[in-house]
Design a protein around this motif. Structure first.
Motif, PDB file in Angstrom:
ATOM      1  N   TYR A 115       0.713  -1.131  -0.169  1.00  0.00           N
ATOM      2  CA  TYR A 115      -0.144   0.076   0.101  1.00  0.00           C
ATOM      3  C   TYR A 115       0.882   1.246  -0.002  1.00  0.00           C
ATOM      4  CZ  TYR A 115      -3.179  -3.557   1.947  1.00  0.00           C
ATOM      5  OH  TYR A 115      -3.925  -4.857   2.120  1.00  0.00           O
TER       6      TYR A 115
ATOM      7  N   TYR B 294       0.153   5.294   1.053  1.00  0.00           N
ATOM      8  CA  TYR B 294      -0.397   6.265   1.899  1.00  0.00           C
ATOM      9  C   TYR B 294       0.225   7.621   1.941  1.00  0.00           C
ATOM     10  CZ  TYR B 294      -3.127   2.479   3.890  1.00  0.00           C
ATOM     11  OH  TYR B 294      -3.815   1.183   4.293  1.00  0.00           O
TER      12      TYR B 294
ATOM     13  N   PHE C 242      -5.401   7.141   1.942  1.00  0.00           N
ATOM     14  CA  PHE C 242      -5.035   5.739   1.080  1.00  0.00           C
ATOM     15  C   PHE C 242      -4.943   6.503  -0.224  1.00  0.00           C
ATOM     16  CE2 PHE C 242      -5.220   1.887  -0.497  1.00  0.00           C
ATOM     17  CZ  PHE C 242      -6.356   1.937  -1.562  1.00  0.00           C
TER      18      PHE C 242
ATOM     19  N   SER D 204      -3.721   0.151  -3.380  1.00  0.00           N
ATOM     20  CA  SER D 204      -3.190  -1.248  -2.602  1.00  0.00           C
ATOM     21  C   SER D 204      -2.800  -2.039  -3.945  1.00  0.00           C
ATOM     22  CB  SER D 204      -4.424  -1.770  -2.030  1.00  0.00           C
ATOM     23  OG  SER D 204      -5.636  -1.748  -2.916  1.00  0.00           O
TER      24      SER D 204
ATOM     25  N   SER E 253      -5.019  -3.426  -6.921  1.00  0.00           N
ATOM     26  CA  SER E 253      -6.300  -3.782  -6.655  1.00  0.00           C
ATOM     27  C   SER E 253      -7.375  -2.891  -6.145  1.00  0.00           C
ATOM     28  CB  SER E 253      -6.169  -4.807  -5.307  1.00  0.00           C
ATOM     29  OG  SER E 253      -5.350  -4.232  -4.296  1.00  0.00           O
ATOM     30  N   GLU E 254      -6.913  -1.451  -5.535  1.00  0.00           N
ATOM     31  CA  GLU E 254      -7.709  -0.578  -5.405  1.00  0.00           C
ATOM     32  C   GLU E 254      -6.880   0.828  -5.498  1.00  0.00           C
ATOM     33  OE1 GLU E 254     -10.198  -0.678  -2.142  1.00  0.00           O
ATOM     34  OE2 GLU E 254     -11.310   1.205  -2.497  1.00  0.00           O
TER      35      GLU E 254
ATOM     36  N   ARG F 282      -5.532  -9.905   3.040  1.00  0.00           N
ATOM     37  CA  ARG F 282      -5.620  -8.467   3.003  1.00  0.00           C
ATOM     38  C   ARG F 282      -5.924  -8.042   4.293  1.00  0.00           C
ATOM     39  NH1 ARG F 282      -9.779 -11.234   1.336  1.00  0.00           N
ATOM     40  NH2 ARG F 282     -12.037 -10.097   1.728  1.00  0.00           N
ATOM     41  N   THR F 283      -6.407  -8.729   5.119  1.00  0.00           N
ATOM     42  CA  THR F 283      -7.071  -8.142   6.581  1.00  0.00           C
ATOM     43  C   THR F 283      -5.765  -8.301   7.676  1.00  0.00           C
ATOM     44  OG1 THR F 283      -8.280 -10.167   6.682  1.00  0.00           O
ATOM     45  CG2 THR F 283      -9.487  -8.454   5.774  1.00  0.00           C
TER      46      THR F 283
ATOM     47  N   GLN G 270      -1.256  -4.226   8.960  1.00  0.00           N
ATOM     48  CA  GLN G 270      -0.452  -3.479   8.077  1.00  0.00           C
ATOM     49  C   GLN G 270       0.492  -2.960   8.842  1.00  0.00           C
ATOM     50  OE1 GLN G 270      -2.313  -0.807   5.496  1.00  0.00           O
ATOM     51  NE2 GLN G 270      -4.113  -2.229   4.782  1.00  0.00           N
TER      52      GLN G 270
ATOM     53  N   ARG H 281     -12.431  -2.355   9.929  1.00  0.00           N
ATOM     54  CA  ARG H 281     -11.834  -3.168   8.797  1.00  0.00           C
ATOM     55  C   ARG H 281     -13.006  -4.245   8.497  1.00  0.00           C
ATOM     56  NH1 ARG H 281      -5.889  -4.670   8.238  1.00  0.00           N
ATOM     57  NH2 ARG H 281      -6.279  -4.679   6.089  1.00  0.00           N
ATOM     58  N   ASP H 282     -13.468  -4.038   7.220  1.00  0.00           N
ATOM     59  CA  ASP H 282     -14.314  -5.038   6.901  1.00  0.00           C
ATOM     60  C   ASP H 282     -13.617  -6.126   6.308  1.00  0.00           C
ATOM     61  OD1 ASP H 282     -17.076  -4.975   4.282  1.00  0.00           O
ATOM     62  OD2 ASP H 282     -16.619  -6.421   5.786  1.00  0.00           O
ATOM     63  N   VAL H 283     -14.011  -7.360   6.582  1.00  0.00           N
ATOM     64  CA  VAL H 283     -13.247  -8.569   6.215  1.00  0.00           C
ATOM     65  C   VAL H 283     -14.104  -9.051   4.889  1.00  0.00           C
ATOM     66  CG1 VAL H 283     -12.102  -9.166   8.467  1.00  0.00           C
ATOM     67  CG2 VAL H 283     -14.457 -10.216   7.740  1.00  0.00           C
ATOM     68  N   GLY H 284     -15.061  -8.484   4.569  1.00  0.00           N
ATOM     69  CA  GLY H 284     -16.052  -9.001   3.353  1.00  0.00           C
ATOM     70  C   GLY H 284     -14.904  -9.063   2.088  1.00  0.00           C
ATOM     71  N   SER H 285     -15.461  -9.763   0.973  1.00  0.00           N
ATOM     72  CA  SER H 285     -14.431 -10.084   0.107  1.00  0.00           C
ATOM     73  C   SER H 285     -14.259  -8.873  -0.924  1.00  0.00           C
ATOM     74  CB  SER H 285     -15.084 -11.209  -0.940  1.00  0.00           C
ATOM     75  OG  SER H 285     -16.406 -10.582  -1.262  1.00  0.00           O
ATOM     76  N   SER H 286     -14.993  -8.005  -0.696  1.00  0.00           N
ATOM     77  CA  SER H 286     -14.597  -6.666  -1.221  1.00  0.00           C
ATOM     78  C   SER H 286     -13.686  -5.810  -0.894  1.00  0.00           C
ATOM     79  CB  SER H 286     -16.092  -5.903  -1.582  1.00  0.00           C
ATOM     80  OG  SER H 286     -16.712  -5.454  -0.482  1.00  0.00           O
ATOM     81  N   ASN H 287     -13.189  -6.042   0.265  1.00  0.00           N
ATOM     82  CA  ASN H 287     -12.220  -5.430   0.856  1.00  0.00           C
ATOM     83  C   ASN H 287     -10.885  -5.351   0.213  1.00  0.00           C
ATOM     84  OD1 ASN H 287     -10.792  -3.559   2.619  1.00  0.00           O
ATOM     85  ND2 ASN H 287     -11.029  -4.602   4.410  1.00  0.00           N
ATOM     86  N   THR H 288     -10.258  -4.549  -0.063  1.00  0.00           N
ATOM     87  CA  THR H 288      -8.853  -4.683  -0.532  1.00  0.00           C
ATOM     88  C   THR H 288      -7.923  -4.581   0.482  1.00  0.00           C
ATOM     89  OG1 THR H 288      -8.631  -2.400  -1.265  1.00  0.00           O
ATOM     90  CG2 THR H 288      -9.416  -3.924  -2.975  1.00  0.00           C
ATOM     91  N   GLY H 289      -8.398  -4.502   1.749  1.00  0.00           N
ATOM     92  CA  GLY H 289      -7.217  -4.152   2.861  1.00  0.00           C
ATOM     93  C   GLY H 289      -6.752  -2.833   3.158  1.00  0.00           C
ATOM     94  N   LYS H 290      -7.208  -1.853   2.484  1.00  0.00           N
ATOM     95  CA  LYS H 290      -7.072  -0.558   2.898  1.00  0.00           C
ATOM     96  C   LYS H 290      -7.483   0.071   4.014  1.00  0.00           C
ATOM     97  CE  LYS H 290     -11.262   1.646   0.809  1.00  0.00           C
ATOM     98  NZ  LYS H 290     -11.810   2.490  -0.343  1.00  0.00           N
ATOM     99  N   LEU H 291      -6.643   0.815   4.668  1.00  0.00           N
ATOM    100  CA  LEU H 291      -7.124   1.282   5.941  1.00  0.00           C
ATOM    101  C   LEU H 291      -7.736   2.862   5.654  1.00  0.00           C
ATOM    102  CD1 LEU H 291      -3.966   0.382   8.158  1.00  0.00           C
ATOM    103  CD2 LEU H 291      -6.359  -0.602   8.240  1.00  0.00           C
TER     104      LEU H 291
END
Lengths: 114, 113
Positions: free
Chosen positions: A33, A35, A45, A48, A55-56, A99-100, A103, B91-101
């Motif tokens: 990432y 930032y 942000f 990523s 990815s985003e 991804r979770t 970081q 932080r949403d652990v759903g599949s659409s989350n790319t991990g950004k904070l």
């Protein structure tokens, strides 16, 4: 303890010049990432990166910005033609196999555009 | 991304406990509560995270309300080195989350000797 490193610590450049900010993430991490933090403001942000592709990206990350992982260890942020408003601290971060995962941030590069 | 609300600033005396509150009334079932902090002139640093149960680690404790609409970061004995901006982040652990904070303004903690 492994850590994220960034170089240079401070970069001064003229408006319109290209800059490349470099990061070495933690070696077994898969998610990367960038930032930025303008002086006195919150951490924002930018982008990523996973599996060698973006990815985003945020609205800030326009066509002037690009990222690359050229050699499997470095992760770079390039700004093609810097503007005064690009002056900020730029932080690189990496996380592990999910991804979770937590970081880990580098110490940052202070970019000053004159 | 779900929003969090934190006080702008707090003060503490050295070696006393500090309770840093965070409200997140719109939290969803897949949101983890994360805390990061940013020491002066440094990058953000992970502190702790949790989902439903209270959590402890070497840095701090995290107390999560039963309805998960609020949480409190607890520093058991503040030191001068704990002076920082503390961020409560969902932080949403759903599949659409790319991990950004997504950082808010955070709480600036001052520790007085």
């Amino acid at each position: 303890e492994p850590e994220v490193t960034q170089t240079p610590s401070h970069q001064v450049t003229q408006m319109g010049q290209e800059v490349i900010l470099r990061c070495v993430p933690i070696s077994n991490h898969l998610y990367f990432y960038w930032y930025r933090q303008i002086l006195g403001q919150k951490v924002e942000f930018l982008v990523s990166f996973y599996n060698n592709e973006i990815s985003e990206k945020s609205e800030i990350f326009d066509d002037q910005f690009s990222v690359e992982r050229p050699d499997g260890s470095n992760f770079t942020l390039k700004i093609r033609s810097t503007k005064l408003e690009d002056s900020a601290m730029y932080f690189c971060a990496s996380s592990g196999v999910a991804r979770t995962d937590t970081q880990y941030f580098g110490p940052g590069t202070r970019l000053t555009v004159l | 991304d779900a929003k969090t609300t934190q006080p702008n600033s707090m003060e503490s005396n050295e070696e006393e406990p500090v309770h840093l509150p965070c409200n997140h009334s719109t939290i969803s079932g897949t949101d983890y509560i994360h805390w990061y902090r940013q020491l002066p002139s440094q990058g953000p640093e992970y502190v702790i995270h949790g989902l439903t149960s209270n959590v402890n680690n070497r840095m701090a404790s995290l107390a999560i309300a039963e309805d998960r609409k609020s949480s409190t970061l607890i520093l058991h004995r503040a030191t001068l080195r704990d002076a920082a901006v503390y961020y409560c982040i969902l932080r949403d652990v759903g599949s659409s989350n790319t991990g950004k904070l997504i950082f808010g303004q955070g709480t600036t903690l001052q520790v007085k000797p």
